[in-house]
Design an enzyme around this catalytic site. Sequence first.
Site, mmCIF file in Angstrom:
data_model
loop_
_atom_site.group_PDB
_atom_site.id
_atom_site.type_symbol
_atom_site.label_atom_id
_atom_site.label_comp_id
_atom_site.label_asym_id
_atom_site.label_seq_id
_atom_site.Cartn_x
_atom_site.Cartn_y
_atom_site.Cartn_z
ATOM 1 C CB VAL A 11 -23.734 -1.846 -15.493
ATOM 2 C CG1 VAL A 11 -22.747 -1.026 -16.317
ATOM 3 C CG2 VAL A 11 -23.120 -2.185 -14.144
ATOM 4 C CG ASN A 119 -15.338 -6.678 -14.986
ATOM 5 O OD1 ASN A 119 -14.308 -6.210 -15.466
ATOM 6 N ND2 ASN A 119 -16.137 -5.985 -14.194
ATOM 7 C CG ASP A 122 -7.740 -6.260 -18.504
ATOM 8 O OD1 ASP A 122 -7.465 -5.141 -18.964
ATOM 9 O OD2 ASP A 122 -7.922 -6.468 -17.289
ATOM 10 C CB ALA A 149 -12.421 7.935 -11.924
ATOM 11 N NE ARG A 150 -14.208 2.432 -8.096
ATOM 12 C CZ ARG A 150 -14.441 1.267 -8.671
ATOM 13 N NH1 ARG A 150 -13.411 0.506 -9.039
ATOM 14 N NH2 ARG A 150 -15.673 0.843 -8.873
ATOM 15 C CG HIS A 174 -11.017 -3.299 -14.220
ATOM 16 N ND1 HIS A 174 -10.964 -2.268 -13.307
ATOM 17 C CD2 HIS A 174 -12.284 -3.784 -14.176
ATOM 18 C CE1 HIS A 174 -12.146 -2.122 -12.744
ATOM 19 N NE2 HIS A 174 -12.956 -3.029 -13.248
#
Length: 302
Positions: A11, A119, A122, A149-150, A174
């Site tokens: 990432v 992750n 949050d 977005a998805r 999330h």
Amino acid sequence: MKIAIIGMGRVGATIAYSIVMKGLCDHLMLANRTTSTAEGDAVDLQHGLAFCQHATHITSGSIADARNADIVVLTTSVPTTKVMTSRMQLGIANVALFKKLIPVISRNNPHAILLVISNPVDALTRLTTELSGFPSSQVIGIGTLIDSARFRVMLSQMEKIHPDDLRAYIVGEHGPHQFPIFSQAVFSSATTNHNPLHREIFDHVNEAGFQVYHDKGYTNFAIANASCEVIRTIVHDEHRTMPLCTYFDEWLGVSDNCFSIPVVVGRRGILRYLYPTLNKREQQDLSINAAKIKETISTLLG
């Protein structure tokens, strides 16, 4: 403009590539616990600068070497496995990792906007806000921006409308307790309806990230684009609206919590919150989400 990326896994490397290709900064600093990994990415990116329209100064080093950045992107994480079924499985180890790193990063970058990608985002955004001592406006979690977005892409495919002409936010965790604000979703100027087909699309969104993850072992392209959307908005002070994770004292009756809500973003980070009118089901979803997130944060952070 100086941007530092902390954590050069898939990432972090993809975000770095996207930043260079989009010309979002003058100085890009790559930092990793294993400095040779960061150096390799830096040199590889430097070799491609002849094909870029924007000249970027690219350096690398240890996490302690990341200093005086305007934006710090936090992608560092413990290793994942292909059999992972929940982002919470990273929670205990990543909380311990952030407790070591955030005091150093915030001390060395006192004026930076901190963008949390790792992750569970949050809980880590709440922890980063606490440990850094920064105003909550300077600590942003990527949160449900990627989920929204998805959602927009899947809706656009069904409605035969470009995703840019859709406004459909997913807010909250999330994770499995996120929820869509159907009552405020619009296609250009037309309000969409909450119908079973749209609900089915949202259910697919909830699983979309893990579908990619289980197919190839990680996700990187979409999250990199989402991250660069936030970065570009900060760099150019665009005052764009997006759902992002932030710690807040109060939002729509929820107090002292940290999850994704609609916000306005600019050069100083989060400039203000937006307060959409929720229907009865959305109010119930918000209440359930807030309680679950509070429980998660309490469990992980104490």
